[in-house]
Design an enzyme around this catalytic site. Structure first.
Site, PDB file in Angstrom:
ATOM      1  CB  CYS A 197      -0.961  -0.034   1.175  1.00  0.00           C
ATOM      2  SG  CYS A 197      -2.315   1.110   0.968  1.00  0.00           S
ATOM      3  CG  HIS A 231      -2.994  -3.492   4.459  1.00  0.00           C
ATOM      4  ND1 HIS A 231      -1.789  -2.907   4.760  1.00  0.00           N
ATOM      5  CD2 HIS A 231      -3.688  -2.559   3.743  1.00  0.00           C
ATOM      6  CE1 HIS A 231      -1.748  -1.678   4.268  1.00  0.00           C
ATOM      7  NE2 HIS A 231      -2.879  -1.444   3.642  1.00  0.00           N
TER       8      HIS A 231
HETATM    9  N1  GLN Z   1      -2.004   6.508   0.625  1.00  0.00           N
HETATM   10  C1  GLN Z   1      -2.561   5.284   1.172  1.00  0.00           C
HETATM   11  C2  GLN Z   1      -3.969   5.119   0.552  1.00  0.00           C
HETATM   12  O1  GLN Z   1      -4.042   5.011  -0.635  1.00  0.00           O
HETATM   13  C3  GLN Z   1      -2.509   5.265   2.637  1.00  0.00           C
HETATM   14  C4  GLN Z   1      -3.173   4.085   3.320  1.00  0.00           C
HETATM   15  C5  GLN Z   1      -2.355   2.801   3.333  1.00  0.00           C
HETATM   16  O2  GLN Z   1      -1.124   2.735   3.234  1.00  0.00           O
HETATM   17  N2  GLN Z   1      -3.092   1.680   3.589  1.00  0.00           N
HETATM   18  O3  GLN Z   1      -4.980   5.089   1.175  1.00  0.00           O
END
Ligand code: GLN
Length: 240
Positions: free
Chosen positions: A95, A191
């Protein structure tokens, strides 16, 4: 044998339990008698080529991403990470970490954050929140994760997706791609944390480390993956 995991910005890019990936890598190596050192590399820290055998870069909020983008550029760590990947060092990024390894990440507010230009991708914050369980088809396996992002990532010319989205949003919820792979570096939105539920994928990273570090094929002994497979099947079953 020993492997050193370079944990990138673990003190400021550590949302959604991504540290679980470090634990999965550590345990599956140690259970095979491979020593593991975790080296935290964060703001202002120095990084030398050759001192890390595998990089991990987790997700983080936009505010943290702004700080980290600046540090990657100003400290020169971004350039070294890129050079290490070019020589085959494996990397897993999730992410927000993944976004900062592309060309740029454009948040809602403020200017584009420059990326490391490792992955041929760019990311733009959207007003859709892409949240939920995700199943992705790789060439040889299905992997499962949990995504939570507003950023939409698009592959540039020549960019190779990690896999095809079977269920969920993936890179952008539009082109059914998820993540990006370049040499032994992987970026994705999964995740969960990702690796504990996908033991084969964890072993892929460990195998790559040993191939590169020791310059020969070292066979990984099999482990009892009963619990991991139960967690994997439960995640798959959530899609009914
Ligand atoms: N910039 C990221 C997003 O697109 C931040 C969140 C994440 O790392 N899960 O939401």
């Amino acid at each position: 044998m020993k492997l050193t995991i370079g944990y990138l910005y673990g003190d400021c890019m550590n949302i959604y339990g991504d540290r679980g990936n470090i634990i999965a890598l550590q345990k599956r190596a140690q259970w095979r008698g491979i020593g593991v050192e975790v080296k935290n590399i964060s703001l202002k820290d120095k990084l030398k080529a050759g001192e890390v055998d595998l990089f991990f870069f987790g997700g983080g909020q936009d505010q943290a991403q702004a700080l980290v983008a600046k540090d990657l550029e100003e400290s020169g760590k971004g350039k070294i990470i890129k050079e290490e990947i070019e020589r085959g060092v494996p990397l897993l990024s999730i992410c927000g970490g993944y976004q900062l390894l592309g060309e740029y990440y454009k948040p809602h507010d403020g200017p584009k954050l420059p990326g490391v230009n490792l992955f041929p991708v760019y990311t733009v914050a959207s007003y859709d929140r892409m949240i939920g369980n995700i199943i992705v088809k790789l060439t040889d396996q299905l992997i499962v994760g949990f995504e939570n992002h507003s950023g939409k990532t698009y592959l540039k010319e020549g960019g190779q997706p990690l896999g095809k989205v079977i269920k969920g949003f993936g890179n952008n919820g539009e082109d059914h791609t998820e993540g990006c792979i370049y040499k032994n570096a992987v970026g994705c939105y999964m995740h969960g944390s990702l690796l504990p539920k996908n033991p084969q994928f964890t072993d892929w990273f460990i195998q790559k480390v040993l191939d590169i570090k020791y310059g020969k094929k070292i066979k990984l002994s099999p482990l009892d993956d009963d619990l991991e497979i139960k967690a994997y099947q439960t995640a798959i079953s959530r899609f009914g």
